[in-house]
Design an enzyme around this catalytic site. Structure first.
Site, PDB file in Angstrom:
ATOM      1  N   HIS A   1       4.823  -9.388   3.122  1.00  0.00           N
ATOM      2  CA  HIS A   1       5.391  -8.049   3.331  1.00  0.00           C
ATOM      3  C   HIS A   1       5.620  -7.681   4.792  1.00  0.00           C
ATOM      4  O   HIS A   1       6.171  -6.632   5.085  1.00  0.00           O
ATOM      5  CB  HIS A   1       4.496  -6.980   2.684  1.00  0.00           C
TER       6      HIS A   1
HETATM    7  C1  UD1 Z   1       2.900  -0.646   5.720  1.00  0.00           C
HETATM    8  C2  UD1 Z   1       2.224  -0.782   7.080  1.00  0.00           C
HETATM    9  C3  UD1 Z   1       1.645  -2.178   7.222  1.00  0.00           C
HETATM   10  C4  UD1 Z   1       0.735  -2.518   6.062  1.00  0.00           C
HETATM   11  C5  UD1 Z   1       1.469  -2.296   4.745  1.00  0.00           C
HETATM   12  C6  UD1 Z   1       0.513  -2.497   3.602  1.00  0.00           C
HETATM   13  C7  UD1 Z   1       3.239   0.530   8.913  1.00  0.00           C
HETATM   14  C8  UD1 Z   1       4.110   0.470  10.103  1.00  0.00           C
HETATM   15  N1  UD1 Z   1       3.191  -0.602   8.168  1.00  0.00           N
HETATM   16  O1  UD1 Z   1       3.983  -1.555   5.692  1.00  0.00           O
HETATM   17  O2  UD1 Z   1       0.870  -2.245   8.413  1.00  0.00           O
HETATM   18  O3  UD1 Z   1       0.337  -3.862   6.165  1.00  0.00           O
HETATM   19  O4  UD1 Z   1       1.957  -0.944   4.706  1.00  0.00           O
HETATM   20  O5  UD1 Z   1       1.186  -2.731   2.403  1.00  0.00           O
HETATM   21  O6  UD1 Z   1       2.623   1.525   8.649  1.00  0.00           O
HETATM   22  N2  UD1 Z   1       8.249   1.225  -0.526  1.00  0.00           N
HETATM   23  C9  UD1 Z   1       8.458   1.550  -1.843  1.00  0.00           C
HETATM   24  N3  UD1 Z   1       7.428   2.162  -2.509  1.00  0.00           N
HETATM   25  C10 UD1 Z   1       6.232   2.479  -1.925  1.00  0.00           C
HETATM   26  C11 UD1 Z   1       6.070   2.149  -0.578  1.00  0.00           C
HETATM   27  C12 UD1 Z   1       7.084   1.510   0.121  1.00  0.00           C
HETATM   28  O7  UD1 Z   1       9.502   1.300  -2.417  1.00  0.00           O
HETATM   29  O8  UD1 Z   1       5.350   3.023  -2.612  1.00  0.00           O
HETATM   30  C13 UD1 Z   1       9.350   0.514   0.195  1.00  0.00           C
HETATM   31  C14 UD1 Z   1      10.335   1.449   0.870  1.00  0.00           C
HETATM   32  O9  UD1 Z   1      11.603   0.875   0.780  1.00  0.00           O
HETATM   33  C15 UD1 Z   1       9.881   1.399   2.308  1.00  0.00           C
HETATM   34  C16 UD1 Z   1       9.346  -0.014   2.452  1.00  0.00           C
HETATM   35  O10 UD1 Z   1       8.774  -0.316   1.188  1.00  0.00           O
HETATM   36  O11 UD1 Z   1      10.907   1.671   3.205  1.00  0.00           O
HETATM   37  C17 UD1 Z   1       8.313  -0.175   3.541  1.00  0.00           C
HETATM   38  O12 UD1 Z   1       7.227   0.747   3.371  1.00  0.00           O
HETATM   39  P1  UD1 Z   1       6.389   1.245   4.653  1.00  0.00           P
HETATM   40  O13 UD1 Z   1       5.229   2.037   4.183  1.00  0.00           O
HETATM   41  O14 UD1 Z   1       7.283   1.872   5.652  1.00  0.00           O
HETATM   42  O15 UD1 Z   1       5.899  -0.091   5.310  1.00  0.00           O
HETATM   43  P2  UD1 Z   1       5.157  -1.336   4.664  1.00  0.00           P
HETATM   44  O16 UD1 Z   1       6.046  -2.512   4.815  1.00  0.00           O
HETATM   45  O17 UD1 Z   1       4.654  -0.996   3.314  1.00  0.00           O
HETATM   46  N1  UDP Z   2      -3.279  -5.969  -2.850  1.00  0.00           N
HETATM   47  C1  UDP Z   2      -3.248  -5.599  -4.189  1.00  0.00           C
HETATM   48  N2  UDP Z   2      -2.142  -5.905  -4.928  1.00  0.00           N
HETATM   49  C2  UDP Z   2      -1.087  -6.589  -4.418  1.00  0.00           C
HETATM   50  C3  UDP Z   2      -1.148  -6.991  -3.065  1.00  0.00           C
HETATM   51  C4  UDP Z   2      -2.244  -6.655  -2.295  1.00  0.00           C
HETATM   52  O1  UDP Z   2      -4.212  -5.002  -4.689  1.00  0.00           O
HETATM   53  O2  UDP Z   2      -0.116  -6.830  -5.167  1.00  0.00           O
HETATM   54  C5  UDP Z   2      -4.453  -5.582  -2.034  1.00  0.00           C
HETATM   55  C6  UDP Z   2      -5.169  -6.740  -1.399  1.00  0.00           C
HETATM   56  O3  UDP Z   2      -6.107  -7.284  -2.286  1.00  0.00           O
HETATM   57  C7  UDP Z   2      -5.789  -6.097  -0.176  1.00  0.00           C
HETATM   58  C8  UDP Z   2      -4.768  -5.063   0.204  1.00  0.00           C
HETATM   59  O4  UDP Z   2      -4.000  -4.802  -0.956  1.00  0.00           O
HETATM   60  O5  UDP Z   2      -7.005  -5.449  -0.494  1.00  0.00           O
HETATM   61  C9  UDP Z   2      -3.919  -5.618   1.301  1.00  0.00           C
HETATM   62  O6  UDP Z   2      -2.786  -4.880   1.448  1.00  0.00           O
HETATM   63  P1  UDP Z   2      -1.494  -5.431   2.168  1.00  0.00           P
HETATM   64  O7  UDP Z   2      -1.428  -6.899   2.069  1.00  0.00           O
HETATM   65  O8  UDP Z   2      -0.367  -4.641   1.614  1.00  0.00           O
HETATM   66  O9  UDP Z   2      -1.715  -4.933   3.664  1.00  0.00           O
HETATM   67  P2  UDP Z   2      -2.457  -5.510   4.963  1.00  0.00           P
HETATM   68  O10 UDP Z   2      -3.856  -5.853   4.605  1.00  0.00           O
HETATM   69  O11 UDP Z   2      -1.674  -6.685   5.449  1.00  0.00           O
HETATM   70  O12 UDP Z   2      -2.357  -4.397   5.928  1.00  0.00           O
END
Ligand code: UD1
Ligand code: UDP
Length: 392
Positions: free
Chosen positions: A206
């Site tokens: 991601h």
């Molecule tokens: C965010 C965090 C990242 C973390 C990740 C965990 C920042 C800058 N990044 O990244 O550090 O590792 O969360 O998963 O804060 N979207 C949906 N539904 C949701 C959420 C997101 O469709 O419920 C889609 C949207 O298109 C959105 C994109 O995912 O634009 C990215 O979501 P965003 O929260 O901005 O960043 P992450 O990539 O999730």
């Molecule tokens: N996770 C989850 N379901 C998923 C992917 C991740 O429950 O489909 C959990 C994972 O076990 C961990 C957390 O989400 O506890 C990590 O989140 P993510 O990888 O989105 O973010 P990061 O840790 O890189 O910030």
């Protein structure tokens, strides 16, 4: 003690679970969800699986550009902090929700001139890669925080090097608490797609730097699929919505041995991690969870914050290099996973230590510092700004 916790993204719900449970035994917690993640599978599923109380406030900020998203959080969070006047604002990790809450809590002033203290869980992590938005967020949060709760010795050393040692404590990693709690409950939660494919490799992707460029994303998935085919291992791929969006927009087909599923809840994820032969990921949390599960991990990034897992021989940082990936997945000794696994991230009692640290720092009088006079009145005239209205 009154603690206002701010969460917004999937990994923060995981980390907040055990701390909320420990906090609420003796103290008042107000849980604020920024709304950064909002799909059921990215948010509500975690509250259910980890038995976290529903958020008291949801700012419903949603997705957006960095400035737009963070700016909305600042605007919507400030009046909530002013209304509730917590002793502490508690933030986790390195997302935009972390950054916004850190900035708000270091700027607000209550009517009597006090301000909340800021505690940062998972302080001191560094990838030393400033291209990552997470690295910039965590550096700012650390420098604004009054209490830095470091998970590891390496994190504590980074803080000391940046002149922050006095405010820092090593408490262990609260993800051990969360993961161990879930591991006891996860057995019946293995998704059917995985149960039908024993010996699977679990894949998560991601990070912006891996998924936003479709060519890079396709190359990573293809490299993994090729190495997995050589091992005769199917791949199970719970797809983050950010990644799904790119796959859909570019009509990218997955290789035949890669089975994509929707993002899974935490109990399903822990079951997947425990059932996997290998985990391939660019997630921070998943690298550590692979270690806890005793499953070898290949990290699809050029560096990691969780260097202990690499030093212990359980994690290989392969970036996007197909040769390095192939070499890791062809390394019989690495895949055997029979190396020692010391308690690198604590004993699962980190949540209790976090609560004690908050209590001690508040009692020692370093808490609720008076706000400098010039931070109490800036910007809009009193009738337009909540801060000004309260701070007069
Ligand atoms: C965010 C965090 C990242 C973390 C990740 C965990 C920042 C800058 N990044 O990244 O550090 O590792 O969360 O998963 O804060 N979207 C949906 N539904 C949701 C959420 C997101 O469709 O419920 C889609 C949207 O298109 C959105 C994109 O995912 O634009 C990215 O979501 P965003 O929260 O901005 O960043 P992450 O990539 O999730
Ligand atoms: N996770 C989850 N379901 C998923 C992917 C991740 O429950 O489909 C959990 C994972 O076990 C961990 C957390 O989400 O506890 C990590 O989140 P993510 O990888 O989105 O973010 P990061 O840790 O890189 O910030």
């Amino acid at each position: 003690m009154k603690v206002l916790t701010v969460v917004g993204a999937r990994p923060q719900f995981v980390k907040a679970g055990p701390v909320s449970r420990a906090l609420r035994k003796r103290h008042t917690e107000l849980l604020v969800h920024t709304g950064q993640h909002y799909d059921d599978a990215m948010s509500a599923a975690f509250f259910r699986d980890l038995e976290i109380p529903a958020p008291d406030v949801n700012l419903e900020v949603g997705s957006g550009l960095h400035g737009e998203q963070t700016g909305e959080m600042l605007r919507r969070l400030e009046p909530v902090v002013l209304e509730h006047e917590p002793d502490w604002v508690l933030v986790y990790g390195d997302t935009n929700s972390t950054l916004a809450a850190a900035v708000v809590s270091s700027k607000v002033a209550y009517a009597d001139g006090r301000r909340p203290l800021l505690a940062h869980v998972e302080a001191g992590l560094r990838s030393f890669n400033r291209n990552m938005p997470e690295e910039r967020n965590r550096v700012v949060a650390d420098h604004l925080a009054d209490l830095l709760l470091a998970p590891t010795t390496a994190a504590l050393e980074h803080l000391a090097r940046e002149g922050l040692a006095e405010r820092a404590e090593q408490v262990g990693d609260v993800m051990v608490d969360a993961w161990s709690w879930a591991a006891e409950r996860a057995a019946a939660h293995l998704p059917a797609e995985a149960a039908a494919r024993p010996g699977f490799i679990l894949l998560t992707l991601h990070r912006a730097e891996n998924v936003d460029d479709p060519a890079r994303l396709a190359a990573l998935i293809d490299a993994l699929a090729t190495s997995a085919a050589a091992l005769r291992a199917p791949v199970i791929f719970p797809v983050h919505p950010r990644t799904r969006d790119i796959l859909d927009r570019h009509a990218m087909a997955l290789p035949a041995n890669v089975t994509d599923i929707e993002p899974v809840g935490f109990l399903e994820m822990v079951a997947l991690e425990r059932g996997a032969r290998v985990i391939a990921t660019d997630s921070g949390g998943v690298q550590k969870e692979a270690y806890l599960a005793g499953v070898p991990c290949v990290t699809l990034r050029t560096e990691t914050e969780w260097v202990e897992t690499v030093d212990a021989g359980w994690n290989r940082v392969v970036g996007g290099d197909p040769d390095a990936l192939r070499a890791a997945l062809a390394d019989v000794a690495f895949l055997a996973g029979d190396r020692p696994r010391p308690d690198l991230y604590g004993d699962g009692q980190t949540a209790t230590r976090i609560v004690s640290a908050l209590e001690r720092r508040l009692e020692s009088g370093t808490a609720t510092a008076a706000a400098p006079a010039d931070t109490q009145r800036v910007g809009a005239p009193p009738e337009r700004g909540m801060t000004e209205a309260v701070a007069t």
